[in-house]
Design a protein around this motif. Sequence first.
Motif, PDB file in Angstrom:
ATOM      1  N   THR A 281      55.176 -11.909 -67.424  1.00 41.24           N
ATOM      2  CA  THR A 281      55.121 -10.453 -67.521  1.00 41.24           C
ATOM      3  C   THR A 281      56.505  -9.842 -67.308  1.00 41.24           C
ATOM      4  O   THR A 281      57.374 -10.422 -66.657  1.00 41.24           O
ATOM      5  N   ILE A 282      56.682  -8.652 -67.854  1.00 41.97           N
ATOM      6  CA  ILE A 282      57.805  -7.778 -67.528  1.00 41.97           C
ATOM      7  C   ILE A 282      57.285  -6.717 -66.560  1.00 41.97           C
ATOM      8  O   ILE A 282      56.241  -6.099 -66.812  1.00 41.97           O
ATOM      9  N   ASN A 283      57.991  -6.500 -65.455  1.00 38.13           N
ATOM     10  CA  ASN A 283      57.606  -5.501 -64.454  1.00 38.13           C
ATOM     11  C   ASN A 283      58.567  -4.317 -64.524  1.00 38.13           C
ATOM     12  O   ASN A 283      59.786  -4.497 -64.571  1.00 38.13           O
ATOM     13  N   LEU A 284      58.018  -3.108 -64.508  1.00 40.82           N
ATOM     14  CA  LEU A 284      58.848  -1.909 -64.610  1.00 40.82           C
ATOM     15  C   LEU A 284      58.166  -0.781 -63.854  1.00 40.82           C
ATOM     16  O   LEU A 284      56.937  -0.624 -63.943  1.00 40.82           O
ATOM     17  N   GLY A 285      58.933   0.016 -63.091  1.00 39.56           N
ATOM     18  CA  GLY A 285      58.286   1.104 -62.370  1.00 39.56           C
ATOM     19  C   GLY A 285      59.236   1.981 -61.578  1.00 39.56           C
ATOM     20  O   GLY A 285      60.451   1.759 -61.546  1.00 39.56           O
ATOM     21  N   LEU A 286      58.649   3.006 -60.934  1.00 36.62           N
ATOM     22  CA  LEU A 286      59.359   3.949 -60.071  1.00 36.62           C
ATOM     23  C   LEU A 286      58.915   3.758 -58.627  1.00 36.62           C
ATOM     24  O   LEU A 286      57.745   3.434 -58.373  1.00 36.62           O
ATOM     25  N   ARG A 287      59.838   4.014 -57.668  1.00 37.10           N
ATOM     26  CA  ARG A 287      59.554   3.843 -56.243  1.00 37.10           C
ATOM     27  C   ARG A 287      59.862   5.136 -55.493  1.00 37.10           C
ATOM     28  O   ARG A 287      60.878   5.788 -55.747  1.00 37.10           O
ATOM     29  N   PHE A 288      59.002   5.479 -54.535  1.00 38.55           N
ATOM     30  CA  PHE A 288      59.211   6.622 -53.641  1.00 38.55           C
ATOM     31  C   PHE A 288      58.948   6.134 -52.223  1.00 38.55           C
ATOM     32  O   PHE A 288      57.838   5.698 -51.910  1.00 38.55           O
ATOM     33  N   ASN A 289      59.972   6.220 -51.343  1.00 36.02           N
ATOM     34  CA  ASN A 289      59.910   5.548 -50.050  1.00 36.02           C
ATOM     35  C   ASN A 289      60.164   6.524 -48.901  1.00 36.02           C
ATOM     36  O   ASN A 289      61.140   7.269 -48.919  1.00 36.02           O
ATOM     37  N   ILE A 290      59.286   6.504 -47.925  1.00 40.57           N
ATOM     38  CA  ILE A 290      59.409   7.331 -46.727  1.00 40.57           C
ATOM     39  C   ILE A 290      59.532   6.405 -45.523  1.00 40.57           C
ATOM     40  O   ILE A 290      58.762   5.444 -45.380  1.00 40.57           O
ATOM     41  N   PHE A 291      60.482   6.694 -44.616  1.00 42.74           N
ATOM     42  CA  PHE A 291      60.724   5.847 -43.454  1.00 42.74           C
ATOM     43  C   PHE A 291      60.131   6.485 -42.203  1.00 42.74           C
ATOM     44  O   PHE A 291      60.266   7.687 -41.976  1.00 42.74           O
ATOM     45  N   GLN A 292      59.492   5.664 -41.409  1.00 45.33           N
ATOM     46  CA  GLN A 292      58.852   6.105 -40.168  1.00 45.33           C
ATOM     47  C   GLN A 292      59.520   5.395 -38.997  1.00 45.33           C
ATOM     48  O   GLN A 292      59.531   4.163 -38.920  1.00 45.33           O
ATOM     49  N   THR A 293      60.071   6.184 -38.069  1.00 47.61           N
ATOM     50  CA  THR A 293      60.691   5.621 -36.871  1.00 47.61           C
ATOM     51  C   THR A 293      59.682   5.641 -35.737  1.00 47.61           C
ATOM     52  O   THR A 293      59.119   6.685 -35.404  1.00 47.61           O
ATOM     53  N   VAL A 294      59.444   4.489 -35.138  1.00 44.02           N
ATOM     54  CA  VAL A 294      58.453   4.353 -34.065  1.00 44.02           C
ATOM     55  C   VAL A 294      59.159   3.862 -32.806  1.00 44.02           C
ATOM     56  O   VAL A 294      59.834   2.828 -32.826  1.00 44.02           O
ATOM     57  N   ARG A 295      58.991   4.608 -31.705  1.00 39.27           N
ATOM     58  CA  ARG A 295      59.568   4.224 -30.413  1.00 39.27           C
ATOM     59  C   ARG A 295      58.489   3.541 -29.579  1.00 39.27           C
ATOM     60  O   ARG A 295      57.438   4.136 -29.320  1.00 39.27           O
ATOM     61  N   ASP A 296      58.757   2.323 -29.159  1.00 38.60           N
ATOM     62  CA  ASP A 296      57.794   1.544 -28.380  1.00 38.60           C
ATOM     63  C   ASP A 296      58.052   1.781 -26.890  1.00 38.60           C
ATOM     64  O   ASP A 296      58.704   0.981 -26.206  1.00 38.60           O
ATOM     65  N   VAL A 297      57.532   2.897 -26.379  1.00 34.60           N
ATOM     66  CA  VAL A 297      57.776   3.284 -24.990  1.00 34.60           C
ATOM     67  C   VAL A 297      57.198   2.262 -24.017  1.00 34.60           C
ATOM     68  O   VAL A 297      57.760   2.008 -22.936  1.00 34.60           O
ATOM     69  N   LYS A 298      56.090   1.655 -24.339  1.00 32.91           N
ATOM     70  CA  LYS A 298      55.432   0.706 -23.428  1.00 32.91           C
ATOM     71  C   LYS A 298      56.316  -0.512 -23.130  1.00 32.91           C
ATOM     72  O   LYS A 298      56.187  -1.130 -22.071  1.00 32.91           O
ATOM     73  N   ASN A 299      57.196  -0.848 -24.032  1.00 31.49           N
ATOM     74  CA  ASN A 299      58.046  -2.023 -23.855  1.00 31.49           C
ATOM     75  C   ASN A 299      59.502  -1.654 -23.558  1.00 31.49           C
ATOM     76  O   ASN A 299      60.411  -2.432 -23.840  1.00 31.49           O
ATOM     77  N   LYS A 300      59.716  -0.495 -22.984  1.00 33.68           N
ATOM     78  CA  LYS A 300      61.082  -0.106 -22.657  1.00 33.68           C
ATOM     79  C   LYS A 300      61.617  -0.959 -21.516  1.00 33.68           C
ATOM     80  O   LYS A 300      60.868  -1.486 -20.681  1.00 33.68           O
ATOM     81  N   THR A 301      62.921  -1.122 -21.466  1.00 33.94           N
ATOM     82  CA  THR A 301      63.594  -1.871 -20.407  1.00 33.94           C
ATOM     83  C   THR A 301      64.583  -0.955 -19.704  1.00 33.94           C
ATOM     84  O   THR A 301      65.266  -0.157 -20.355  1.00 33.94           O
ATOM     85  N   CYS A 302      64.646  -1.057 -18.376  1.00 32.14           N
ATOM     86  CA  CYS A 302      65.514  -0.175 -17.586  1.00 32.14           C
ATOM     87  C   CYS A 302      66.455  -1.000 -16.711  1.00 32.14           C
ATOM     88  O   CYS A 302      66.093  -2.077 -16.218  1.00 32.14           O
ATOM     89  N   ASP A 303      67.672  -0.489 -16.531  1.00 24.94           N
ATOM     90  CA  ASP A 303      68.701  -1.148 -15.727  1.00 24.94           C
ATOM     91  C   ASP A 303      69.184  -0.170 -14.658  1.00 24.94           C
ATOM     92  O   ASP A 303      69.662   0.926 -14.970  1.00 24.94           O
ATOM     93  N   GLU A 304      69.059  -0.551 -13.379  1.00 24.59           N
ATOM     94  CA  GLU A 304      69.493   0.307 -12.256  1.00 24.59           C
ATOM     95  C   GLU A 304      70.611  -0.356 -11.474  1.00 24.59           C
ATOM     96  O   GLU A 304      70.807  -0.078 -10.287  1.00 24.59           O
ATOM     97  N   SER A 305      71.377  -1.231 -12.075  1.00 13.21           N
ATOM     98  CA  SER A 305      72.395  -1.995 -11.346  1.00 13.21           C
ATOM     99  C   SER A 305      73.540  -1.135 -10.836  1.00 13.21           C
ATOM    100  O   SER A 305      74.158  -1.451  -9.820  1.00 13.21           O
ATOM    101  N   ASN A 306      73.875  -0.051 -11.504  1.00 16.82           N
ATOM    102  CA  ASN A 306      75.016   0.788 -11.113  1.00 16.82           C
ATOM    103  C   ASN A 306      74.574   2.108 -10.511  1.00 16.82           C
ATOM    104  O   ASN A 306      75.223   3.140 -10.724  1.00 16.82           O
ATOM    105  N   GLU A 307      73.483   2.065  -9.726  1.00 20.04           N
ATOM    106  CA  GLU A 307      72.932   3.245  -9.076  1.00 20.04           C
ATOM    107  C   GLU A 307      72.574   4.338 -10.073  1.00 20.04           C
ATOM    108  O   GLU A 307      72.455   5.497  -9.740  1.00 20.04           O
TER     109      GLU A 307
END
Length: 287
Positions: free
Chosen positions: A185-211
């Motif tokens: 086959t020959i494939n031919l077409g148009l694309r429309f793309n939307i990007f979704q940014t997702v923040r995974d708050v449940k897996n956040k990491t924190c550093d308190e080494s420098n007060e």
Amino acid sequence: MKFRIFLLSILLMVGLVHAKEPTNWMFGAGVGTGYAKVDKKYTDAASSQLGMSWAKWEPYYSSSIQGWGVAWEVLAGYKHWVNDWVGFRYYVNIGAQHYKETIYSAGDSNGTALDYTGNVDVLFNFYNSDNFTTGMFVGVGVGGTSFFSKALDTYESLFKDKVYQWEDASYKGEGNTYRHHLNATINLGLRFNIFQTVRDVKNKTCDESNERKVCRVPISKYEHSIELVGRFPLIPYKVTDSADTLGTFSSGQVFPGTYGKYITLAHRPGYTVTNPYKFTVRYIFAF
């Protein structure tokens, strides 16, 4: 010359790092419609008495039926970008084209052509932003097509491995059907793309080494794409061979007012299916 090749390689690497669309895995599905034509052709001898004036026969006529049917597909693969404007994707595609066909004896029914292909597309973007891109693609697919058909089932029941007797000779109606074919086959077409940014708050990491508490939240960028797709198969499918098959001696009325023995003739038609184009609307999720 070597310097130009080196410079081009650096530019391609930079483009890969900074492409607007991410390099990622993808899967999707589509639905639409496709056009199919089924030709039923008899041999020239099928519309004559085969030189036997004492044979009872009915004329057989070649015919064709054509129209639109439902098409669908699913796919999965991987895509990557050379720069903001050009990319490639590699994927496997499984789809089906439903079509109307002519039964050997009488009437119409529906058949299905199942496609399974490996594809390579080249992606071109017209517009890029952080949240939206649009473009087109062109590519090729190579694989196979399998037919599921009531007409072919009927054909096999009538002719496959049947032996027809005439005097002292036997004529075996081979009645083979060809259900599996190479597909390109020959494939031919148009694309429309939307990007979704997702923040995974449940897996956040924190550093308190420098007060001072510093937290990092993992961020994922998902892509939702709508595509308008045309697929153009290049190979017609011959699913049976046309031939003449002799039947058995019977007794009865040969012509009006005359009685005696006659031969009942059964002819095998040749079927060819052509599927020149089909169109689908796809949704693709990339991650």
